[in-house]
Design a protein around this motif. Structure first.
Motif, PDB file in Angstrom:
ATOM      1  N   ILE A 123       1.131  -1.086   0.268  1.00 21.09           N
ATOM      2  CA  ILE A 123       0.154   0.206   0.101  1.00 21.09           C
ATOM      3  C   ILE A 123       1.008   1.230  -0.222  1.00 21.09           C
ATOM      4  N   GLU A 124       0.704   1.604  -1.237  1.00 23.41           N
ATOM      5  CA  GLU A 124       1.931   3.119  -1.230  1.00 23.41           C
ATOM      6  C   GLU A 124       1.092   4.846  -0.135  1.00 23.41           C
ATOM      7  N   GLY A 125       2.049   5.038   0.408  1.00 20.49           N
ATOM      8  CA  GLY A 125       2.273   6.146   1.348  1.00 20.49           C
ATOM      9  C   GLY A 125       1.922   5.555   2.459  1.00 20.49           C
ATOM     10  N   ALA A 126       1.623   4.552   2.654  1.00 31.74           N
ATOM     11  CA  ALA A 126       1.022   4.529   4.152  1.00 31.74           C
ATOM     12  C   ALA A 126       3.311   3.518   4.944  1.00 31.74           C
ATOM     13  N   GLY A 127       3.144   3.821   6.410  1.00 32.35           N
ATOM     14  CA  GLY A 127       4.359   3.086   6.919  1.00 32.35           C
ATOM     15  C   GLY A 127       4.067   1.686   7.703  1.00 32.35           C
ATOM     16  N   HIS A 128       4.093   1.362   8.819  1.00 28.31           N
ATOM     17  CA  HIS A 128       4.238  -0.008   9.633  1.00 28.31           C
ATOM     18  C   HIS A 128       3.361  -0.160  10.011  1.00 28.31           C
ATOM     19  N   GLN A 129       2.301   1.163  10.201  1.00 27.76           N
ATOM     20  CA  GLN A 129       1.334   0.740  10.966  1.00 27.76           C
ATOM     21  C   GLN A 129       0.225   0.739   9.935  1.00 27.76           C
ATOM     22  N   VAL A 130      -0.310  -0.030   9.191  1.00 28.35           N
ATOM     23  CA  VAL A 130      -0.718   0.449   7.742  1.00 28.35           C
ATOM     24  C   VAL A 130      -2.105   0.321   7.706  1.00 28.35           C
ATOM     25  N   ALA A 131      -2.450  -0.064   8.255  1.00 29.15           N
ATOM     26  CA  ALA A 131      -3.846  -0.536   8.845  1.00 29.15           C
ATOM     27  C   ALA A 131      -4.838   0.473   9.894  1.00 29.15           C
ATOM     28  N   VAL A 132      -3.764   1.342  10.298  1.00 27.97           N
ATOM     29  CA  VAL A 132      -4.547   2.573  11.017  1.00 27.97           C
ATOM     30  C   VAL A 132      -4.006   3.825   9.377  1.00 27.97           C
TER      31      VAL A 132
END
Length: 256
Positions: free
Chosen positions: A232-241
């Motif tokens: 998922i682009e634009g997300a870091g480690h806490q992708v679901a949040v």
């Protein structure tokens, strides 16, 4: 180890169990509990050493705690949705109890036995330890947020302030309740056993996460026989949040 893990559940139907990332707590799944509880039996819990659950006990394992919770709730098989430490636990559980896993969604995954090598992560861990030793808890919290929320490719100012504040509150809540660190317990060295993970598996990573996480995600996608990977682009480690709409879309598709 007979203490009750703090948990909650809602809904009816196919069981889906959410496992939170280390250092935080089950509140990270607020949005998913509300959405997926409309059509599934959804469960989340605070892992040992987090939130309102008891602290580590001699000989404990997160996968053993998960088995005991499922037994107590009368759940024979479930889809396991993990984030970071939660993914690590889910993978160990799938190795130990393959007949009880209806599917795996591993977000920002770790695996037991993995060795961290990313210079960013190693530096943040060292700085966190130094801050704790100096009694500077505010600095320690900030180091953890840099490591587990911002990641190596963003400054704090480039991250949604509401997301940072949310995880900061969870860190502080754990500290108030006497929890500290990331207790791992006994594990199964899953990093060398990925081909044994037979469940249908979806691996989800944020494009802005560390090289360690991407290497583990690539390993699972390559060696687990029924795995696929989405970045998922634009997300870091806490992708679901950070990207709940996209994450929920993927989970909805997986459950469908």
């Amino acid at each position: 180890m007979g203490e009750q893990l703090r948990h909650d559940e809602r809904g009816r139907g196919r069981p889906v169990v959410f496992l939170h990332p280390g250092g935080f707590g089950s509140a990270v799944w607020d949005e998913q509990m509300a959405r997926f509880g409309a059509h599934h039996r959804v469960v989340r819990y605070d892992a040992r050493g987090h939130g309102d659950s008891p602290g580590p006990a001699p000989g404990f394992s997160h996968h053993g705690d998960l088995r005991r919770l499922l037994d107590a709730l009368g759940i024979e098989r479930a889809v396991l949705v993990g984030s970071s430490l939660g993914s690590r636990t889910a993978a160990d559980f799938a190795l130990r109890h393959p007949d009880r896993v209806d599917g795996l969604v591993l977000a920002s995954p770790g695996l037991s036995g993995m060795v961290e090598r990313d210079p960013f992560t190693l530096a943040r861990r060292r700085q966190t330890a130094e801050a704790i030793a100096a009694g500077d808890h505010a600095r320690a919290f900030e180091c953890v947020l840099r490591m587990l929320v911002d990641g190596p490719h963003r400054t704090p100012e480039q991250v949604d302030p509401a997301v940072r504040a949310f995880f900061g509150r969870l860190l502080a809540d754990n500290a108030r309740k006497g929890h500290g660190g990331f207790p791992l317990g006994a594990e199964l060295h899953a990093v060398t056993r990925v081909p044994e993970i037979r469940a249908r598996t979806l691996v989800v990573t944020g494009a802005l996460d560390t090289t360690d996480v991407h290497e583990i995600a690539d390993l699972i996608a390559r060696e687990a026989p029924h795995a696929r990977q989405v970045v998922i682009e634009g997300a870091g480690h806490q992708v679901a949040v950070e990207q709940p709409a996209r994450f929920d879309e993927l989970l909805d598709e997986f459950l469908g």
